[in-house]
Each structure stands twice: as structure tokens, then as C-alpha cells.
Motif scaffolding. Structure first.
Motif, PDB file in Angstrom:
ATOM      1  N   VAL A 158       0.828  -1.203   0.000  1.00  0.00           N
ATOM      2  CA  VAL A 158       0.000   0.000   0.000  1.00  0.00           C
ATOM      3  C   VAL A 158       0.867   1.259   0.000  1.00  0.00           C
ATOM      4  N   LEU A 159       1.988   1.239   0.707  1.00  0.00           N
ATOM      5  CA  LEU A 159       2.902   2.383   0.671  1.00  0.00           C
ATOM      6  C   LEU A 159       3.444   2.615  -0.739  1.00  0.00           C
ATOM      7  N   THR A 160       3.759   1.510  -1.436  1.00  0.00           N
ATOM      8  CA  THR A 160       4.236   1.624  -2.814  1.00  0.00           C
ATOM      9  C   THR A 160       3.147   2.191  -3.715  1.00  0.00           C
ATOM     10  N   ARG A 161       1.937   1.733  -3.522  1.00  0.00           N
ATOM     11  CA  ARG A 161       0.805   2.261  -4.289  1.00  0.00           C
ATOM     12  C   ARG A 161       0.645   3.763  -4.035  1.00  0.00           C
ATOM     13  N   LYS A 162       0.760   4.168  -2.780  1.00  0.00           N
ATOM     14  CA  LYS A 162       0.609   5.577  -2.419  1.00  0.00           C
ATOM     15  C   LYS A 162       1.749   6.412  -2.987  1.00  0.00           C
ATOM     16  N   ALA A 163       2.958   5.873  -2.978  1.00  0.00           N
ATOM     17  CA  ALA A 163       4.110   6.592  -3.532  1.00  0.00           C
ATOM     18  C   ALA A 163       3.970   6.771  -5.036  1.00  0.00           C
ATOM     19  N   SER A 164       3.357   5.779  -5.703  1.00  0.00           N
ATOM     20  CA  SER A 164       3.128   5.803  -7.147  1.00  0.00           C
ATOM     21  C   SER A 164       4.389   6.182  -7.916  1.00  0.00           C
ATOM     22  N   PRO A 165       5.485   5.422  -7.750  1.00  0.00           N
ATOM     23  CA  PRO A 165       6.741   5.774  -8.432  1.00  0.00           C
ATOM     24  C   PRO A 165       6.594   5.661  -9.948  1.00  0.00           C
ATOM     25  N   PRO A 166       7.055   6.662 -10.710  1.00  0.00           N
ATOM     26  CA  PRO A 166       6.959   6.600 -12.168  1.00  0.00           C
ATOM     27  C   PRO A 166       7.924   5.600 -12.789  1.00  0.00           C
ATOM     28  N   ASP A 167       8.978   5.249 -12.062  1.00  0.00           N
ATOM     29  CA  ASP A 167       9.983   4.291 -12.541  1.00  0.00           C
ATOM     30  C   ASP A 167      10.199   3.260 -11.445  1.00  0.00           C
ATOM     31  N   SER A 168       9.620   2.060 -11.626  1.00  0.00           N
ATOM     32  CA  SER A 168       9.658   1.051 -10.568  1.00  0.00           C
ATOM     33  C   SER A 168      11.066   0.537 -10.302  1.00  0.00           C
ATOM     34  N   LEU A 169      11.883   0.402 -11.351  1.00  0.00           N
ATOM     35  CA  LEU A 169      13.254  -0.068 -11.152  1.00  0.00           C
ATOM     36  C   LEU A 169      14.050   0.945 -10.347  1.00  0.00           C
ATOM     37  N   ASN A 170      13.941   2.205 -10.707  1.00  0.00           N
ATOM     38  CA  ASN A 170      14.604   3.273  -9.955  1.00  0.00           C
ATOM     39  C   ASN A 170      14.172   3.234  -8.497  1.00  0.00           C
ATOM     40  N   PHE A 171      12.887   3.088  -8.279  1.00  0.00           N
ATOM     41  CA  PHE A 171      12.350   3.071  -6.914  1.00  0.00           C
ATOM     42  C   PHE A 171      12.888   1.893  -6.118  1.00  0.00           C
ATOM     43  N   MET A 172      12.882   0.679  -6.717  1.00  0.00           N
ATOM     44  CA  MET A 172      13.307  -0.497  -5.979  1.00  0.00           C
ATOM     45  C   MET A 172      14.789  -0.456  -5.666  1.00  0.00           C
ATOM     46  N   VAL A 173      15.591   0.060  -6.586  1.00  0.00           N
ATOM     47  CA  VAL A 173      17.027   0.150  -6.330  1.00  0.00           C
ATOM     48  C   VAL A 173      17.297   1.113  -5.174  1.00  0.00           C
ATOM     49  N   TRP A 174      16.625   2.255  -5.172  1.00  0.00           N
ATOM     50  CA  TRP A 174      16.835   3.199  -4.066  1.00  0.00           C
ATOM     51  C   TRP A 174      16.271   2.657  -2.750  1.00  0.00           C
ATOM     52  N   VAL A 175      15.135   1.963  -2.816  1.00  0.00           N
ATOM     53  CA  VAL A 175      14.593   1.323  -1.608  1.00  0.00           C
ATOM     54  C   VAL A 175      15.597   0.325  -1.040  1.00  0.00           C
ATOM     55  N   SER A 176      16.320  -0.358  -1.912  1.00  0.00           N
ATOM     56  CA  SER A 176      17.286  -1.370  -1.465  1.00  0.00           C
ATOM     57  C   SER A 176      18.464  -0.778  -0.709  1.00  0.00           C
ATOM     58  N   THR A 177      18.703   0.521  -0.865  1.00  0.00           N
ATOM     59  CA  THR A 177      19.794   1.144  -0.106  1.00  0.00           C
ATOM     60  C   THR A 177      19.435   1.334   1.366  1.00  0.00           C
ATOM     61  N   VAL A 178      18.146   1.385   1.658  1.00  0.00           N
ATOM     62  CA  VAL A 178      17.714   1.736   3.023  1.00  0.00           C
ATOM     63  C   VAL A 178      17.964   0.620   4.043  1.00  0.00           C
ATOM     64  N   PRO A 179      17.642  -0.655   3.747  1.00  0.00           N
ATOM     65  CA  PRO A 179      17.735  -1.681   4.800  1.00  0.00           C
ATOM     66  C   PRO A 179      19.146  -2.133   5.141  1.00  0.00           C
ATOM     67  N   VAL A 180      20.143  -1.806   4.308  1.00  0.00           N
ATOM     68  CA  VAL A 180      21.472  -2.409   4.471  1.00  0.00           C
ATOM     69  C   VAL A 180      22.054  -2.128   5.848  1.00  0.00           C
ATOM     70  N   LEU A 181      22.196  -0.871   6.213  1.00  0.00           N
ATOM     71  CA  LEU A 181      22.819  -0.543   7.498  1.00  0.00           C
ATOM     72  C   LEU A 181      21.981  -0.988   8.698  1.00  0.00           C
ATOM     73  N   PRO A 182      20.641  -0.773   8.698  1.00  0.00           N
ATOM     74  CA  PRO A 182      19.861  -1.295   9.828  1.00  0.00           C
ATOM     75  C   PRO A 182      19.984  -2.810   9.999  1.00  0.00           C
ATOM     76  N   LEU A 183      19.960  -3.555   8.899  1.00  0.00           N
ATOM     77  CA  LEU A 183      20.074  -5.012   8.997  1.00  0.00           C
ATOM     78  C   LEU A 183      21.459  -5.436   9.449  1.00  0.00           C
ATOM     79  N   LEU A 184      22.504  -4.760   8.943  1.00  0.00           N
ATOM     80  CA  LEU A 184      23.857  -5.067   9.401  1.00  0.00           C
ATOM     81  C   LEU A 184      24.005  -4.783  10.886  1.00  0.00           C
ATOM     82  N   GLY A 185      23.454  -3.652  11.334  1.00  0.00           N
ATOM     83  CA  GLY A 185      23.515  -3.327  12.756  1.00  0.00           C
ATOM     84  C   GLY A 185      22.798  -4.355  13.612  1.00  0.00           C
ATOM     85  N   LEU A 186      21.594  -4.757  13.169  1.00  0.00           N
ATOM     86  CA  LEU A 186      20.854  -5.774  13.919  1.00  0.00           C
ATOM     87  C   LEU A 186      21.583  -7.110  13.907  1.00  0.00           C
TER      88      LEU A 186
END
Length: 302
Positions: A158-186
Motif C-alpha cells: 500500500v505504501l508503494t501504491r501511495k508513492a506511485s513511483p513513475p519508474d519502478s526499477l529506480n524506486f526499488m534500487v533506491w529502496v534497497s539502499t535503506v535496509p542495508v545498514l539497519p540489517l547489518l547493525g541488527l
């Protein structure tokens, strides 16, 4: 939905279904949170240098990154590491369709039609039948973790639907940058530096192939295509296709991991496919126009 988009949704379901078997193999090589962190690191690099700047607000990138990357995949990997079999995990996770529809109704005003609700009910009967066939093979705590992961996936849809990204590949690649450090820390806090280092030192071709599959095929391609579908159609239309994931998940687990698939399981698969078909060819869901982006309301179907 257009036939080409139906085929794309089925392909994504196949990629995600096989992914559960790949995850099972990967968990023999890596601790679960480190595994998830590596997944998103490889998905983000080097692609982030080639897709251009983000095309949606950072609040959407960060929120989807945390909900999908940290919460959903962290919980799923931990649950599978704790004893949930690949086939059963692929099945239980699909209750995300229910969470998606409920959250979409509350947040976006998407009201499924009766036929679409009936299709979801048929598909969920298939989920229940397959769960009955599987029995209580997984620990209760691990089962609960996968259910929680399903809820997080529904919210991220639903968040993705609300964001309505015009370029899904661009969006997913940038989304993938977010979890790296939190997951490494955990991972460092809960799994320990020595365990993480041992896993990295023992990296072999099979482990590397697993990371490539879960990063580039499942994450970049799978969620990029899924996001494109969510941008074009209501979440309650797209989400039921994920109910096909257990068909591919159970089949690949049976072929590659030796997990049993009996008549009840195939009966469940038939119900799942029938439910998705009902949902796909039903009339469009009713949506409040105020909740749909202006550019999407103005766009004619291609």
C-alpha cells in the motif's frame, strides 16, 4: 488487467516462489539478518549509480525500505532460520493479500467488488487446505514471525501504491539502499560479529549464486515489476497474484529440497489458481478519486 500484465504478475510469482527454496539454501551459508543485508547491498550496488536520482520523495523510499526490507524480510528470514520449511513459508506469507486489501481499504478507499472478494475467499481456502496438509511442521514462534512478515508486506504494497513511483526499477534500487545498514547493525547485535565474519570468510560459489538470485532476480526484477503493476492497478487487483507464489514455492521445494507434495497440496494449488482467476477477471475495484494521483486519473489505458 491486460494479458501482458497478467503474464508479468505470474512470472513475478514464479520468481518469488522459487526464491523460498533459494533462501533455504542461503540460510545454510549465512545468518538470517546478515543474509538479508547482503541481499539488499548487492541489489543496490552498483545499480544505484546507473538508475538516476530518486523520482519520488525520500519519505516513501525510507518507509518502504524499512517496512519491506528490514521488517518483512528480516522477520521472514529469521522465521525460516527458526524452522519454518520453504514450502510452508511460501504458503503462509500469502495472507499478505488479506492484509493488503484491508490496509488499502482503510488508507486508499479501495473497495473490492463481491466477485473479487469471492475470488480471494476461494484462494484463501486453498491456503487453508495446504496448511492443513502441511500440519504443524513448523514451530509456533517461527510461524508467527512469517505471519508478521506477511502483514509488513501488505503494508509495503500500500505504501508503494501511495508513492506511485513513475519508474519502478529506480524506486526499488533506491529502496534497497535503506535496509542495508539497519540489517547489518541488527545482525552485529543479535548474531554477533564472529558469526558474520565466519560466514563471509566461508563464501563459496553456491553462496554467491544465492545472493545474486535473491538480490537481482527476486529483489530488483521482482519488486520492480510488482511496483509497476501496483502503480498501474489498484492494490487489491495486483495482490491476489501473489497467491500463486505457493504453487511455485511448493513445487520447487519438492523438486530441489525433497519436501513432500501430496494430493491435498495439489488441490490447494487448484483452489489458489481458481481464486486468482476470479479476482483477475472481476470488474475493477471502486476507488475514491481523491486518493488516486492526478496523473494516474488522467492516463488512458495503453
Amino acid at each position: 488487467m491486460r494479458p501482458a500484465h497478467i503474464c508479468l504478475a505470474v512470472l513475478v510469482a514464479a520468481v518469488w516462489g522459487v526464491n523460498f527454496t533459494v533462501i533455504e539454501v542461503g540460510l545454510d551459508h549465512f545468518p538470517p539478518l546478515l543474509f538479508s543485508a547482503l541481499r539488499f547491498l548487492v541489489a543496490a550496488l552498483p545499480a544505484v549509480f546507473f538508475v538516476g536520482r530518486p523520482k519520488v520523495a525520500w519519505k516513501w523510499i525510507v518507509s518502504v525500505g524499512l517496512v519491506l526490507g528490514v521488517a518483512k524480510f528480516g522477520l521472514l528470514f529469521i522465521g525460516m532460520d527458526a524452522g519454518m520449511p520453504a514450502g510452508l513459508s511460501s504458503l503462509v506469507l500469502q495472507i499478505q493479500a488479506v492484509f493488503t486489501a484491508l490496509i488499502a481499504f482503510a488508507a486508499l478507499g479501495e473497495r473490492p467488488t463481491r466477485v473479487r472478494l469471492a475470488g480471494m475467499a476461494v484462494a484463501l481456502c486453498g491456503v487453508g487446505l495446504a496448511a492443513l496438509d502441511e500440519g504443524a511442521s513448523g514451530p509456533l514462534g517461527a510461524f508467527a514471525l512469517v505471519v508478521a512478515a506477511a502483514a509488513c508486506w501488505g503494508l509495503s504494497n500500500v505504501l508503494t501504491r501511495k508513492a506511485s513511483p513513475p519508474d519502478s526499477l529506480n524506486f526499488m534500487v533506491w529502496v534497497s539502499t535503506v535496509p542495508v545498514l539497519p540489517l547489518l547493525g541488527l545482525s552485529l547485535l543479535t548474531e554477533g560479529p564472529s558469526r558474520d565474519l565466519d560466514a563471509l570468510r566461508a563464501l563459496d560459489p553456491q553462496g554467491a549464486a544465492v545472493i545474486v538470485y535473491v538480490a537481482w532476480i527476486t529483489t530488483v526484477f521482482g519488486f520492480g515489476a510488482w511496483g509497476r503493476l501496483l502503480h498501474r492497478y489498484p492494490a487489491s487487483t495486483v495482490a491476489p497474484f501473489s497467491l500463486l507464489v505457493p504453487v511455485f514455492g511448493m513445487s520447487s521445494a519438492a523438486l530441489l529440497l525433497g519436501e513432500p507434495v501430496g494430493p491435498l497440496r495439489w488441490g490447494a494449488a487448484a483452489l489458489l489458481v481458481a481464486g486468482v482467476a476470479l479476482t483477475s477477471f472481476a470488474a475493477p475495484a471502486r476507488v475514491h478519486l481523491a486518493d488516486v494521483p492526478a496523473q494516474e486519473r488522467a492516463r488512458e489505458p495503453a
